[in-house]
Write an enzyme that holds these catalytic residues in place. Structure first.
Site, short mmCIF file in Angstrom:
data_model
loop_
_atom_site.label_atom_id
_atom_site.label_comp_id
_atom_site.label_asym_id
_atom_site.label_seq_id
_atom_site.Cartn_x
_atom_site.Cartn_y
_atom_site.Cartn_z
N ASP A 130 0.85 -1.18 0.00
CA ASP A 130 0.00 0.00 0.00
C ASP A 130 0.89 1.24 0.00
O ASP A 130 1.94 1.24 0.66
CB ASP A 130 -0.92 0.03 1.23
CG ASP A 130 -1.98 1.12 1.09
OD1 ASP A 130 -2.95 0.89 0.34
OD2 ASP A 130 -1.81 2.19 1.68
N1 LIG Z 1 2.62 4.02 -12.25
C1 LIG Z 1 2.66 4.63 -11.03
N2 LIG Z 1 1.73 4.29 -10.10
C2 LIG Z 1 1.84 4.91 -8.89
C3 LIG Z 1 2.83 5.86 -8.58
N3 LIG Z 1 2.64 6.26 -7.29
C4 LIG Z 1 1.57 5.55 -6.81
N4 LIG Z 1 1.11 4.74 -7.79
C5 LIG Z 1 0.00 3.80 -7.72
O1 LIG Z 1 -1.02 4.33 -6.90
C6 LIG Z 1 -1.70 3.24 -6.32
C7 LIG Z 1 -1.74 3.50 -4.81
O2 LIG Z 1 -2.95 2.98 -4.33
P1 LIG Z 1 -2.98 1.67 -3.38
O3 LIG Z 1 -4.23 1.73 -2.60
O4 LIG Z 1 -1.68 1.51 -2.68
O5 LIG Z 1 -3.05 0.44 -4.42
P2 LIG Z 1 -4.21 0.11 -5.46
O6 LIG Z 1 -3.87 0.70 -6.78
O7 LIG Z 1 -5.55 0.43 -4.90
O8 LIG Z 1 -4.06 -1.46 -5.65
P3 LIG Z 1 -4.09 -2.55 -4.47
O9 LIG Z 1 -2.67 -2.96 -4.25
O10 LIG Z 1 -4.93 -3.68 -5.04
O11 LIG Z 1 -4.71 -1.90 -3.26
C8 LIG Z 1 -0.93 1.97 -6.63
O12 LIG Z 1 -1.52 1.27 -7.71
C9 LIG Z 1 0.43 2.51 -7.02
O13 LIG Z 1 1.13 1.65 -7.92
C10 LIG Z 1 3.79 6.17 -9.60
O14 LIG Z 1 4.71 6.98 -9.41
N5 LIG Z 1 3.66 5.52 -10.78
#
Ligand SMILES: Nc1nc2c(ncn2[C@@H]2O[C@H](COP(=O)(O)OP(=O)(O)OP(=O)(O)O)[C@@H](O)[C@H]2O)c(=O)[nH]1
Length: 212
Positions: free
Chosen positions: A76
């Site tokens: 996360d």
């Molecule tokens: N491509 C990219 N994605 C980013 C970056 N910073 C944050 N993210 C994405 O932002 C999202 C953060 O939300 P989370 O709640 O941690 O994860 P999520 O996308 O909901 O996916 P889960 O792991 O299933 O919870 C993640 O998918 C990270 O990969 C970045 O610099 N580049």
């Protein structure tokens, strides 16, 4: 043969980091209700929030039959600015407001990792945080609105991407850049090492069944 590693994430960015490192994995989305998981706890720091949610995601998938005999990784990411936690902005208005506050300043992206080892009939969990300071250049109102209009910042923690259009506005990263994107591969290596596994084992060609 099924990969040992299960990635408990819907994040294409996290999956891409494993793929680029040639680390075989299977994706099983956790469907964890992040607000509900946090509601059980009092106020948490941004890094503690990231670790708690990473643990909730990993444990949710590790409890499934598919995880038996395998290793599950949950992650996360939480962006910290002025001591406050920020996840995804979701709407353009919120993204513009947050990116405006970040312009010309430094924030920290905390990515929590939680590994549950369900091999050998056990269920051993351990986690680690990887945090990186991100330095943003000054951004004009027009640059911010043009960036938000692409939609890219809406679904990412911190309202920016290091490996996408957001890189135009990032001057420096102090820490693991993969942690900014969403999964520190070196942190995963450390967590696996504690379980006597090296990702390099997964680069070995899988022995092909001998044709007798
Ligand atoms: N491509 C990219 N994605 C980013 C970056 N910073 C944050 N993210 C994405 O932002 C999202 C953060 O939300 P989370 O709640 O941690 O994860 P999520 O996308 O909901 O996916 P889960 O792991 O299933 O919870 C993640 O998918 C990270 O990969 C970045 O610099 N580049």
């Amino acid at each position: 043969m099924r990969p040992v590693l299960i990635l408990a994430s819907q994040s294409p960015a996290r999956a891409s980091l494993l793929t680029r490192a040639h680390l075989p994995y299977e994706t099983v989305v956790s469907h964890v209700d992040e607000d509900a998981a946090l509601a059980e706890h009092g106020p948490l720091s941004p890094s503690d929030t990231a670790l708690l949610l990473a643990r909730a995601k990993a444990e949710a998938v590790a409890s499934l039959e598919i995880a038996e005999g395998r290793v599950v990784l949950g992650c996360d990411s939480v962006f910290e600015l002025d001591g406050e936690s920020y996840g995804k902005p979701y709407t353009a208005d919120v993204a513009v407001e947050r990116i405006t506050a970040m312009s010309g300043r430094k924030g920290t992206l905390h990515t929590g990792h939680w590994l549950v080892d369900r091999r050998n009939g056990e269920s051993h969990g351990e986690g680690a945080i990887s945090s990186a300071d991100v330095y943003f250049s000054e951004m004009s109102r027009e640059e911010i609105t043009n960036y938000v209009a692409t939609g890219e910042p809406l679904q990412v923690a911190g309202s920016f991407t290091l490996d996408g259009r957001g890189s135009v506005f990032i001057e420096r990263v102090d820490g693991d850049p993969n942690a900014v994107i969403g999964l520190s591969i070196s942190t995963l290596r450390d967590l696996l090492a504690a379980r006597h596994v090296s990702p390099s084992h997964w680069w070995r060609p899988t022995p092909q069944p001998t044709t007798s």
